[in-house]
Structure formats: C-alpha cells, structure tokens
Design an enzyme around this catalytic site. Structure first.
Site, PDB file in Angstrom:
ATOM      1  N   TYR A   1      -0.907  -0.507  10.394  1.00 22.59           N
ATOM      2  CA  TYR A   1      -1.161  -1.003   8.811  1.00 22.59           C
ATOM      3  C   TYR A   1      -0.001  -0.882   7.954  1.00 22.59           C
ATOM      4  O   TYR A   1       0.547  -1.753   7.348  1.00 22.59           O
ATOM      5  CB  TYR A   1      -2.539  -0.181   8.088  1.00 22.59           C
ATOM      6  CG  TYR A   1      -2.791  -0.814   6.892  1.00 22.59           C
ATOM      7  CD1 TYR A   1      -3.265  -2.202   6.525  1.00 22.59           C
ATOM      8  CD2 TYR A   1      -2.680  -0.197   5.636  1.00 22.59           C
ATOM      9  CE1 TYR A   1      -3.644  -2.586   5.334  1.00 22.59           C
ATOM     10  CE2 TYR A   1      -2.747  -0.661   4.430  1.00 22.59           C
ATOM     11  CZ  TYR A   1      -3.407  -1.947   4.243  1.00 22.59           C
ATOM     12  OH  TYR A   1      -3.598  -2.436   3.106  1.00 22.59           O
TER      13      TYR A   1
ATOM     14  N   SER B   1       0.861  -1.086  -0.069  1.00 27.45           N
ATOM     15  CA  SER B   1      -0.028   0.024  -0.040  1.00 27.45           C
ATOM     16  C   SER B   1       0.775   1.209  -0.098  1.00 27.45           C
ATOM     17  O   SER B   1       2.048   1.292   0.468  1.00 27.45           O
ATOM     18  CB  SER B   1      -0.790   0.094   1.407  1.00 27.45           C
ATOM     19  OG  SER B   1      -1.390   1.098   1.499  1.00 27.45           O
ATOM     20  N   SER B   2       0.402   2.223  -0.527  1.00 28.63           N
ATOM     21  CA  SER B   2       1.227   3.407  -0.751  1.00 28.63           C
ATOM     22  C   SER B   2       1.332   4.093   0.582  1.00 28.63           C
ATOM     23  O   SER B   2       2.077   5.149   0.922  1.00 28.63           O
ATOM     24  CB  SER B   2       0.612   4.524  -1.689  1.00 28.63           C
ATOM     25  OG  SER B   2      -0.953   4.856  -1.181  1.00 28.63           O
ATOM     26  N   CYS B   3       0.552   3.888   1.658  1.00 29.20           N
ATOM     27  CA  CYS B   3       0.646   4.438   2.994  1.00 29.20           C
ATOM     28  C   CYS B   3       2.022   3.818   3.622  1.00 29.20           C
ATOM     29  O   CYS B   3       2.429   4.597   4.984  1.00 29.20           O
ATOM     30  CB  CYS B   3      -0.516   3.933   3.798  1.00 29.20           C
ATOM     31  SG  CYS B   3      -0.479   2.445   4.511  1.00 29.20           S
TER      32      CYS B   3
ATOM     33  N   LYS C   1       2.577  -3.702   6.379  1.00 32.20           N
ATOM     34  CA  LYS C   1       2.929  -3.661   5.074  1.00 32.20           C
ATOM     35  C   LYS C   1       4.426  -3.564   4.639  1.00 32.20           C
ATOM     36  O   LYS C   1       4.914  -4.561   3.644  1.00 32.20           O
ATOM     37  CB  LYS C   1       2.119  -2.642   4.059  1.00 32.20           C
ATOM     38  CG  LYS C   1       0.561  -2.905   4.071  1.00 32.20           C
ATOM     39  CD  LYS C   1       0.169  -4.280   3.022  1.00 32.20           C
ATOM     40  CE  LYS C   1      -1.061  -4.677   3.031  1.00 32.20           C
ATOM     41  NZ  LYS C   1      -1.363  -5.764   2.213  1.00 32.20           N
TER      42      LYS C   1
ATOM     43  N   HIS D   1     -12.814   3.676   1.832  1.00 34.29           N
ATOM     44  CA  HIS D   1     -11.723   4.640   1.354  1.00 34.29           C
ATOM     45  C   HIS D   1     -12.689   5.845   1.057  1.00 34.29           C
ATOM     46  O   HIS D   1     -13.821   5.749   0.840  1.00 34.29           O
ATOM     47  CB  HIS D   1     -10.805   4.253   0.361  1.00 34.29           C
ATOM     48  CG  HIS D   1      -9.845   2.999   0.895  1.00 34.29           C
ATOM     49  ND1 HIS D   1      -9.836   1.760   0.799  1.00 34.29           N
ATOM     50  CD2 HIS D   1      -8.884   3.375   1.591  1.00 34.29           C
ATOM     51  CE1 HIS D   1      -9.056   1.217   1.303  1.00 34.29           C
ATOM     52  NE2 HIS D   1      -8.069   2.132   1.959  1.00 34.29           N
TER      53      HIS D   1
END
Length: 309
Positions: free
Chosen positions: A137, A108-110, A141, A180
């Site tokens: 989270y 994920s880009s987070c 990842k 989202h």
C-alpha cells in the site's frame, strides 16, 4: 478555485471524500460531480477516460483508494498495490489529458520509513525501509506522489499531494478485520458494554504512539491547500499531537462508559512504534486543526451508536 468551478471528488462515499464534499458545499461550491464505484470503476482505464472526456472537471480531489488496517494490508497485499496503482494512475493521467486545472492526490503517512526520525518531515520520504505489513500500500501511495511530481515536471501540471495522518470520523469503517485502530476500538468497547463482557482484548502491547485527525479537519485542510498551495513538494496533514494506543483505549473506554478490563494480546503485531507527522509546513501555510481528540471521538460515537438509541 471559483465557487462555480466544476469539481470532481473521487471517493466521495469514503470518510475523507464525503467530508471534502461537505466542506466544499459549506463554503458555497455548487458544481461538485461524483460517481459511485458502480457508476464509474476507477480501475477501468476506458471508463475513467470516457468519464473525464465527457465531464471535463476543472479540479480533482483524488480521495478514492483501497484502504484498511494492519490485518487487511498484510492479508490482501496484491489487491492493495494493484488496485491503488490503477485507481491513481487512471485519474492522474486523465486529469492531464483533459487539462484539469489542479489535482490533489491524497496519500498516507505509511509512506515514511518504519524507523524514520520523529516527527516525520516531508524530506524523510524514501530514506529507509518501509513497515513490512503495509509495504504494498505504501509503495502504491509513493508511486502516486511521484506520478504527480513527474506530470508536473514533464507537462507542467498543477498536481499536488498531501499526506494525512491517521484519520477518523463519520462514514468510517468499523469492520473489525479491515478497519483502522480507532474505529475498531470504538466498536470493541461498545459491543463489550452492550454484551456485559468482562474484558476487551487489544492487539499488541499498547505502547505504539499514534496521531489522529478528524476527517472534517482533514477535509478543511485539503480545501485550504487546494486554494492556497501550488508547489511540487507534498504536504503533511495532521494535528501534530500523539497518544499511545493504551491511552487511546482508556479514552475510548471512558467515552463509551465501559466498566470492564483491558487485556493486551502481545502475540499480535504492534506495527510502526511511533508515527507522528511534522506539520510545521502546514502550520506555516496558515492552517491548524480545530477538533480535539475527545470531542471528535464523542461526536463519531454519538453518530454511530447513540443517536438511534
């Protein structure tokens, strides 16, 4: 990846997993195996071990995860780190034990630092503090990426990782507490239109910039990289374009044909101020997105709310 290769798609009922299955089938792959969460609990190590030992998949797309928006990530912090670390650890380890030819881990880009320079290059990983609201989270990842790298280093496994930007598409989650921003806005505007509400309230200031990619494009990029990429470093997947939350709201308002006003609740968090992926690596590998944001939103709105009216 031969057309008759045995391919396991973990998370096939989710938005990305279902798009990957559809993409594989459209390309002629005919030996895809899936399991629902009731058939295979990926948090349970023994169940995952027994499944891999019995089925012996050759390729694995690890798209299963516990996911959600700002509120869900911030509320269920323990659940997000615990469940995601267990899911990915079990699948990655059993892929090694059972000699899977290739595994793709979807991150994920987070994972990127909250205040990292924009656009986000793959090299910015672990160079600063994370966004606090989804830190558990993100750490899960990051662990998945590093696990794939470690198994490649120690055991020479061909495990690769990809980092998607914000995704939307068919089979999305429209629950207002756990979804989202894009599907949440789509639902809010649709329900406001149906109920003749005079205004729609949006969290935050509307100023954060976000990038969106249709899940069908995401799936196409995943299959492309599974066939063409074998390096240790992870790859960003995105459109390379961005839009403010306020402009996204106006676009969705126009698509839904809602006539009321937009109100911003500035007591709610904005999240990361900007989150644009640098997709030059992906583009240089020969893949670019195809579905425009308006076209994509119109498609999912029609599928979700209009086709049965």
């Amino acid at each position: 990846m031969e057309l008759n290769a045995k391919i396991y798609v973990a998370g096939h009922r989710g938005m990305v997993g279902s798009a990957i299955v559809e993409n594989l089938k459209s390309k002629g792959y005919n030996n895809i195996i899936t399991r629902t969460s009731s058939e295979l609990n990926l948090i349970n190590q023994k169940e995952v071990s027994d499944f891999f030992e019995k089925e012996k998949p050759e390729y694995v797309f690890l798209a299963a995860a516990k996911v959600g928006g700002i509120e869900a990530n911030n509320t269920y912090r323990a659940d997000f780190i615990y469940e995601n670390i267990l899911i990915q650890s079990n699948v990655i380890h059993e892929s090694y034990v059972n000699n899977v030819k290739k595994l793709m881990f979807l991150g994920s880009s987070c994972i990127y630092p909250k205040l990292a320079p924009q656009p986000l290059k793959e090299s910015y990983l672990l160079t600063g503090l994370l966004e606090p609201t989804n830190e558990p989270y993100a750490i899960a990842k990051i662990s998945g990426i590093k696990m794939c790298e470690a198994y490649r280093d120690q055991y020479n496994c061909n495990f690769i990782s990809v980092m998607p930007t914000n995704l939307y598409g068919f089979n999305d989650n429209y629950d207002l507490k756990n979804s989202h921003v894009l599907p949440a806005l789509l639902r809010k505007f649709h329900e406001a239109k149906i109920n003749n509400d005079k205004e729609v309230t949006i969290w935050g200031t509307g100023t954060p910039l976000r990038e969106f990619l249709h899940a069908s494009d995401m799936a196409d990029a995943c299959v492309y990289l599974m066939k063409n990429y074998n390096e240790k470093e992870f790859v960003n997947i995105g459109s390379g374009t961005e839009i403010s939350i306020s402009d996204l709201a106006l676009l969705i308002k126009d698509i839904v044909k809602y006539e009321g006003e937009i109100v911003y609740d500035t007591t709610k968090p904005d999240g990361t101020p900007r989150k644009l992926m640098d997709v030059s690596k992906l583009n240089n590998l020969g893949w670019k997105y195809k579905i425009s944001l308006r076209e994509g939103i119109e498609g999912v709105y029609n599928e979700k709310y209009l086709k049965n009216e």
